[in-house]
Design an enzyme around this catalytic site. Structure first.
Site, PDB file in Angstrom:
ATOM      1  N   LYS A 214       0.840  -1.207   0.000  1.00 36.76           N
ATOM      2  CA  LYS A 214       0.000   0.000   0.000  1.00 36.76           C
ATOM      3  C   LYS A 214       0.874   1.255   0.000  1.00 36.76           C
ATOM      4  O   LYS A 214       0.675   2.154  -0.792  1.00 36.76           O
ATOM      5  CB  LYS A 214      -0.918  -0.025   1.221  1.00 36.76           C
ATOM      6  N   GLU A 220      10.376  -5.733   3.293  1.00 36.65           N
ATOM      7  CA  GLU A 220      10.437  -7.089   2.759  1.00 36.65           C
ATOM      8  C   GLU A 220      10.062  -7.104   1.277  1.00 36.65           C
ATOM      9  O   GLU A 220      10.683  -7.792   0.463  1.00 36.65           O
ATOM     10  CB  GLU A 220       9.467  -8.020   3.509  1.00 36.65           C
ATOM     11  N   GLY A 271      -4.543  -4.008   5.452  1.00 38.45           N
ATOM     12  CA  GLY A 271      -3.955  -5.166   4.789  1.00 38.45           C
ATOM     13  C   GLY A 271      -4.714  -6.455   5.051  1.00 38.45           C
ATOM     14  O   GLY A 271      -5.038  -7.211   4.130  1.00 38.45           O
ATOM     15  N   ARG A 272      -5.027  -6.723   6.317  1.00 39.70           N
ATOM     16  CA  ARG A 272      -5.672  -8.002   6.655  1.00 39.70           C
ATOM     17  C   ARG A 272      -7.128  -8.057   6.219  1.00 39.70           C
ATOM     18  O   ARG A 272      -7.753  -9.112   6.288  1.00 39.70           O
ATOM     19  CB  ARG A 272      -5.522  -8.262   8.160  1.00 39.70           C
ATOM     20  N   GLU A 358      -4.166  -9.750  14.873  1.00 40.92           N
ATOM     21  CA  GLU A 358      -3.664  -8.400  14.582  1.00 40.92           C
ATOM     22  C   GLU A 358      -4.756  -7.358  14.815  1.00 40.92           C
ATOM     23  O   GLU A 358      -4.471  -6.222  15.180  1.00 40.92           O
ATOM     24  CB  GLU A 358      -3.141  -8.313  13.131  1.00 40.92           C
ATOM     25  N   HIS A 389      -4.537 -36.271  14.296  1.00 37.71           N
ATOM     26  CA  HIS A 389      -3.355 -37.088  14.589  1.00 37.71           C
ATOM     27  C   HIS A 389      -2.227 -36.230  15.151  1.00 37.71           C
ATOM     28  O   HIS A 389      -1.086 -36.655  15.180  1.00 37.71           O
ATOM     29  CB  HIS A 389      -2.887 -37.799  13.321  1.00 37.71           C
ATOM     30  N   LYS A 504      10.047  -2.845  14.144  1.00 35.12           N
ATOM     31  CA  LYS A 504      10.565  -2.248  12.904  1.00 35.12           C
ATOM     32  C   LYS A 504      11.611  -1.184  13.210  1.00 35.12           C
ATOM     33  O   LYS A 504      12.662  -1.103  12.576  1.00 35.12           O
ATOM     34  CB  LYS A 504       9.418  -1.541  12.145  1.00 35.12           C
TER      35      LYS A 504
END
Lengths: 528, 528
Positions: A214, A220, A271-272, A358, A389, A504
């Site tokens: 955005k 990253e 974002g999420r 978040e 399992h 950050k």
């Protein structure tokens, strides 16, 4: 009535709810002579043919009545309406919260930045659909005039987990229904081995890379872009002919000749919450065609519409949210497991983990004041039957009770099956879901205490005929709206994430060589 | 001294430990003038060049002294010795627990089923190595005389998660070092879409399938075997020329002409502890060569040896276990997050989730008596830096404290990197780990409470130069031994899993058409 924003512990309905701790035994309810009736009755239609069944939750009509009072007192549907009508719900960043406008016609027109935001989002969808159509038809091709066959999304967090989970959820459905267009891959981690491995297995000459950020400044993502550009150049390819961007109009990636095309989002979609925006739209439309993405949005829109209903028994997201509040704040359960009985939903729990933790992992209210009750739980999960399992042992016989969210479908996606011991694999899958719900709820006494099950582990079941694009859209919107409603109940801001900033900042301190004290000592351990 | 098995709350050292609740502020310790000293001092060598650093844990010399007392009073290293020397430690199933014998020379010879078990395990390793060598050299080929290129493991739970996580951990290392031999894939879920998708993308004619089931009766695995056999037959291939088995010698899969070859394990190695047995050995030796698997075992053996040390400050698995007990039973933290800063460890947290939650999610002690304290926590995690953009918000600013386990490496595996803003991606990755440790521990005050971080979130850091086979073996054994020691402290049996039985039984009831009451009502929802 004007909306007021009060902390949960100021609400009289919450005090009433507190008095109902351990009011309901699911073991008793589901062992009862009328248990089958309860299973049929405690059920709400969701969007797109999904159903939310809460018969194995620790509620009865009395608890539900108080949850209804809580919904009214906390003005939860009014707050949802305020959201999609453009109030500044994200108080931390002083922003509107508009992801619902990507997928439907709820509410008023919302104007911002000199534009009608609904029109803006829909226009971007059209631009994406047009671009995807041109790629599929061969109107947009590589330098040699060959069609693109692969799409690689470069993004992290909200630009990665949601779109990745949605792609995996529909990949085999698309292959089975003939709507599969292009393979999608994803690069996210700053670990250089992530990009290296993906690029090594990718046919670069026939790939389109989508850079998703955005702000256009995510470390990253820019780092991984550089990896991709290097690889393209080494292969004799021109990066600007292979890369598109999904970004905000004010970012350095916008209107930039380094990209073949750019599609836009804005600060009103976190974002999420961006899977139904261009962040999910570009990769999903390229992979499956714009029609599939449109069906996905329609499913989400159906669920959004249900979420406006004031009646909690007709509003599955709201009901799910309220039951979760009861489990977290009255029953004091610390975690929730998401258990999809569908391999296609293998990364859906990871997306919900982000969405929920978040959004609601907060300790101050929306005005910045400390609160005196717990907020978001830990969310985790893996697909069934695999999880059976693995960690189910603790869920069944551990010392903490963990509420469970099952998801199941009557039919598989690929239509391929095998009969062993008189039943198909799909039937075995379904039989396991129902068996687990009952085992968790009712347990079983045994003369050997090691083989005894206390039961009283509450669960809900979301189910549909098949996992299709519209079903997936409704499923996603259900959880987005559930998380939003819980944030309203807790009176927190579910739409910022200040908790990610300090790390950050300190990482920059390390990279600039200015670390001292313990931080410097840690960097020395890693030879930084 | 004879070993006694006492509940944790009967131990005097535990009462002492309870009095040390909130005794240490990691914020204070790591902000202190001597903080750098603490980072250097609170550190223990692990096997294979790994280091366990606990400077950001809520311990000081006083807490450590009581943990040392606890280790002695609970006879933890004596109980480990009893384990590898063949006592019946798995009291529920009345079995020995012998996975340590797969990888080293600890202790006495253990005789069972008429054989020296160490010799038995090592002999199976040699048989596997020999088979893998023949496949790689072309001495064993397909019907057309062509080499096999792919190996597909069919298994679930312990036969899937560990080997899958280990394969992914070494895949890119093997490719970079030239030891990569065959691609590995995995089929696990009873969801038919899982097998369908894997088989569709697999070159059947050049694939070896490994059927992994100790009993030879695991429903999911047999069902998926049938899928594979159908696919092979449809492709005109003879299944018995493409399938091998890893199973117990008493299973129907043993000494069976339907399989090209069979390798054996036994009841003394539980599924979740079987990565260093033939269950991991066959697929890893085929994928990477027997030398790589041997190095992996050597790393595990180094860590096992350290785990025999009575001095908790020289025994990293024991120390990690004891600190975890303090966090769970004194500090009352409900969950632990595992955060590897390495994309190669993408499924390692899922394996640890199984290892830990299936082993220690118990409510009765090893004699079947109810216990009055909490046992295993919820375990979850995703690789960093991805998680930073997802659930870390809750870890930093949520209302519950979640202890953290960081894992990091100085070098990446592929050796490919890029410099952006004056640093490599690998340096950025490392900088983020150190920054997160400090951010979680020390927090930061801010005039805006929404931007404030309370800190006091404890973490540990496990690190090494690079993730190699021996490092991976030591890392795995560390956690296996940690979980074992914690089980000893809680006085529970970490080696059975009765909690998975009830669901299986009820699923059979459904499949036989005998469900009634609420169970029947649930089956009707899914049209079963």
């Amino acid at each position: 009535m004007a909306i007021t924003w009060e902390n949960l512990d100021k609400l009289s309905s919450y005090k009433k709810l507190q008095s109902l701790k351990n009011a309901v035994s699911v073991k008793k309810e589901l062992s009862d002579a009328n248990a089958a009736e309860r299973v049929k009755k405690y059920s709400v239609p969701m969007g797109a043919g999904l159903t939310y069944n809460y018969a194995a939750k620790q509620v009865d009509d009395k608890v539900l009545a108080v949850l209804k009072e809580l919904a009214a007192e906390a003005q939860l549907t009014e707050k949802f309406a305020a959201t999609y009508n453009g109030e500044v719900i994200n108080t931390g960043e002083k922003r509107m919260v508009l992801h619902h406008l990507c997928r439907g016609q709820l509410g008023n027109n919302v104007m911002a930045d000199g534009a009608n935001k609904r029109d803006f989002y829909i226009n971007e969808q059209k631009r994406i659909a047009d671009f995807a159509e041109k790629v599929h038809s061969g109107a947009i091709v590589n330098a040699k005039g060959e069609k693109f066959t692969t799409v690689v999304q470069i993004g992290i967090g909200g630009s990665d987990l949601g779109p990745r989970a949605m792609y995996l959820a529909l990949e085999n459905w698309a292959k089975a229904t003939g709507t599969f267009k292009m393979e999608a891959k994803f690069i996210s981690n700053v670990d250089p081995d992530d990009a290296t491995a993906v690029l090594k297995s990718t046919d670069l000459a026939h790939s389109i890379f989508i850079l998703v950020s955005k702000s256009g400044t995510t470390l990253e993502t820019l780092t991984n872009e550089s990896f991709v550009k290097d690889a393209l150049k080494k292969a004799g390819l021109e990066p600007s002919k292979h890369m598109i961007a999904v970004t905000s109009e004010t970012s350095p990636l916008a209107h930039n000749p380094d990209y073949l095309e750019a599609f836009y989002m804005d600060d009103y979609i976190g974002g999420r919450y961006s899977s139904t925006s261009g962040v999910g739209g570009a990769v999903l439309s390229l992979a499956f065609g714009a029609k599939v993405f449109d069906d996905f949005l329609k499913g989400a829109a159906e669920e959004d519409k249900l979420a406006t209903n004031e009646d909690i028994l007709k509003n599955p997201a709201l009901l799910d949210a309220l039951i979760g509040i009861y489990e977290r704040n009255v029953q004091n359960y610390p975690a929730t497991a998401v258990l999809p009985y569908s391999q296609a939903l293998s990364r859906f729990p990871a997306h919900l983990q982000q969405l929920d933790m978040e959004s609601n992992g907060k300790s101050v209210n929306r005005f910045g004041d400390a609160i005196d009750y717990v907020t978001g739980p830990v969310i985790f999960g893996e697909p069934g039957t695999n999880g059976q399992h693995s960690f189910y042992q603790l869920l069944h016989q551990g010392t903490d009770i963990i509420p469970l969210q099952f998801i199941a479908f009557k039919e598989n996606q690929a239509g391929n099956d095998v009969v062993i011991e008189d039943s198909t694999s799909q039937t075995k899958l379904g039989a396991n879901v129902t068996a687990q719900i009952m085992a968790f709820a009712c347990g079983k006494a045994d003369s050997d205490p090691n083989k005894s099950f206390a039961g009283e582990r509450p669960s809900s079941l979301i189910y549909a005929k098949q996992l299709t694009p519209s079903v997936l859209g409704a499923l996603l919107a259900h959880f987005e709206n559930k998380v939003m409603f819980q944030g309203f109940v807790w009176n927190i801001n579910s739409f910022d994430q200040e908790g990610v900033q300090l790390g950050k900042k300190l990482a920059k301190t390390v990279l600039s060589g200015k670390a001292d004290g313990a931080l410097k000592a840690y960097t020395e351990l890693l030879d930084l």
